[in-house]
Design a protein around this motif. Structure first.
Motif: not given
Length: 463
Positions: A348-371
């Motif tokens: 719950x403390x994670x409010x954002x993800x600075x990411x390379x947008x690899x699809x694993x990372x993207x799907x994990x972030x989308x799943x967990x509702x993190x922008x």
């Protein structure tokens, strides 16, 4: 549900993101009492098992690894100062994967007479390895595409000369993507081309994406008859949609999770650029300054890119500006090892993800509702970033792709973080991301669109 005389053979590509996705899919399919056989080199199987997170692989008795020795290959170290961020140092290990063809075919020869039907799920970049499926009457092959349907369709659309579409909005979104030749080197393009002639033996296509947000592009792919078949299954997210909370697992929680427990809701930016990118010292310095100036709490995973064999030779250490970790103590955490990304994103403390947008990372972030603060580096990443920022509107770009060969300044890093974490626009993006995450997680429940896709695929292969 009984497996009905069906066995599934998984053949993942050897890059970490691809290994991870098919290991997660193995977990999903094994829950239907389907025996899963995973084909890989000893090194890459070990890598996949070491890094899987969100579930306990030792509890899945239906998953069996076939570990084959492949010839030694020369794999240079990652070059942090390379003019492009594509991991050219990994290409020798990519090419070495063809050596799995013979042991894979021998495994089919062993399984085929004992089984009513063998289902081969292979990464599209392992098509050459599995081409001998045509020798066995009771073997069916299904191609796995490791990116979003938006990105996968963009390749088909590009190959056809970028024609106009009846759907004007989708056409305009697709016209914003960079051309493939600008994203990967020539020798990797040649490697891709060596695997595309798989239309003659594929019975359908599997995607680690969700119709909740990618349904329109799954429909486009169905019309195009990708890989010689219009059968498409969007069975994502493959990754777990909730975190393992059994007593043994919680007792071994990573230091990052314990640190997050002490932070406020949505107060932390998670920074990670995946397993294939190594940043230059100059770029690391700019990120460090930008993070500090933003005033935002953060977790930063700072590692060298994977080598062809992650277990060979000592891991090199990337250097931060002198005194940086002392200056941000209590406000930031720098992690120099493998981090439990799924659990970090679920916190719950994670409010954002600075990411390379690899699809694993993207799907994990989308799943967990993190922008997402999108910083794509190469390959499918810029197209995934376009989906995230332009189509779904659940993220912001660090800067335009056209400028990506240039140094990203500390002010760009700071401004993108403030845009997401401090401004009203960021609140709107966060609310959209949170709602999308809820919808994606619900899609996995009984009656949800993803659950029905998985049920449909299982019914098809066990018919």
């Amino acid at each position: 549900m009984m497996n009905n005389g069906v066995v599934v053979v998984m053949v993942p590509f050897v890059a970490q993101g691809h290994l991870n996705q098919l290991l997660h899919l193995s977990r999903l399919l094994s829950s239907y009492n389907l025996p899963i056989q995973i084909v890989g080199s000893t090194t890459h199987n070990r890598q996949a098992k070491l890094r899987v997170h969100g579930w306990n692989r030792t509890t899945n008795a239906n998953i069996h690894f076939h570990e084959f020795t492949t010839p030694e290959f020369e794999s240079p170290l990652p070059n942090p100062n390379a003019s492009t961020k594509f991991p050219s140092h990994l290409i020798p290990s990519f090419k070495a994967s063809i050596n799995l063809r013979e042991p894979f075919t021998n495994l089919l020869a062993e399984l085929s007479p004992k089984t009513r039907r063998v289902i081969v799920v292979h990464d599209i970049l392992m098509s050459s390895v599995v081409q001998d499926v045509v020798l066995f009457e009771n073997v069916e092959a299904y191609a796995f595409h490791s990116a979003s349907a938006f990105t996968t369709f963009s390749y088909v659309w590009e190959e056809k000369g970028r024609p106009k579409l009846d759907d004007v909005e989708s056409y305009m979104q697709l016209t914003n993507i960079p051309i493939l030749q600008d994203l990967v080197p020539l020798d990797f393009l040649e490697f891709i081309m060596s695997h595309i002639d798989c239309k003659s033996f594929n019975s359908g296509n599997i995607h680690d994406t969700c119709k909740v947000f990618d349904g329109k592009f799954i429909e486009f792919l169905s019309k195009e008859g990708l890989s010689g078949s219009n059968k498409q299954w969007a069975m994502g997210p493959f990754n777990p949609v909730s975190v393992n909370k059994d007593e043994e697992y919680v007792s071994k929680r990573h230091e990052t999770l314990k640190w997050l427990d002490k932070q406020g809701q949505d107060s932390v930016i998670y920074v990670s650029f995946g397993t294939t990118t190594t940043l230059s010292e100059e770029q690391i310095r700019e990120i460090a300054i930008g993070l500090e100036k933003s005033g935002q709490k953060f977790i930063w995973v700072l590692r060298y890119a994977d080598k062809g064999d992650i277990f060979k030779d000592e891991v090199r250490r990337l250097e931060l500006p002198q005194g940086f970790e002392e200056q941000v103590e209590g406000k930031g955490l720098v992690v120099r090892e493998w981090a439990p990304q799924l659990e970090i994103l679920a916190h719950s403390a994670t409010g954002g993800f600075m990411s390379h947008c690899g699809w694993n990372s993207s799907m994990e972030s989308i799943t967990m509702g993190v922008p997402i603060i999108a910083w794509p580096m190469h390959s499918d990443q810029p197209r995934n970033a376009t989906l995230i920022t332009d189509v779904l509107k659940i993220g912001v770009m660090v800067r335009d792709w056209e400028s990506m060969s240039e140094l990203v300044t500390s002010s760009s890093v700071e401004n993108s973080i403030r845009k997401l974490m401090d401004y009203e626009e960021g609140n709107e993006i966060r609310n959209r991301a949170r709602k999308l995450g809820e919808d994606v997680r619900k899609s996995m429940e009984e009656g949800g669109v993803t659950h029905m896709e998985i049920e449909s695929f299982v019914a098809h292969i066990t018919r």
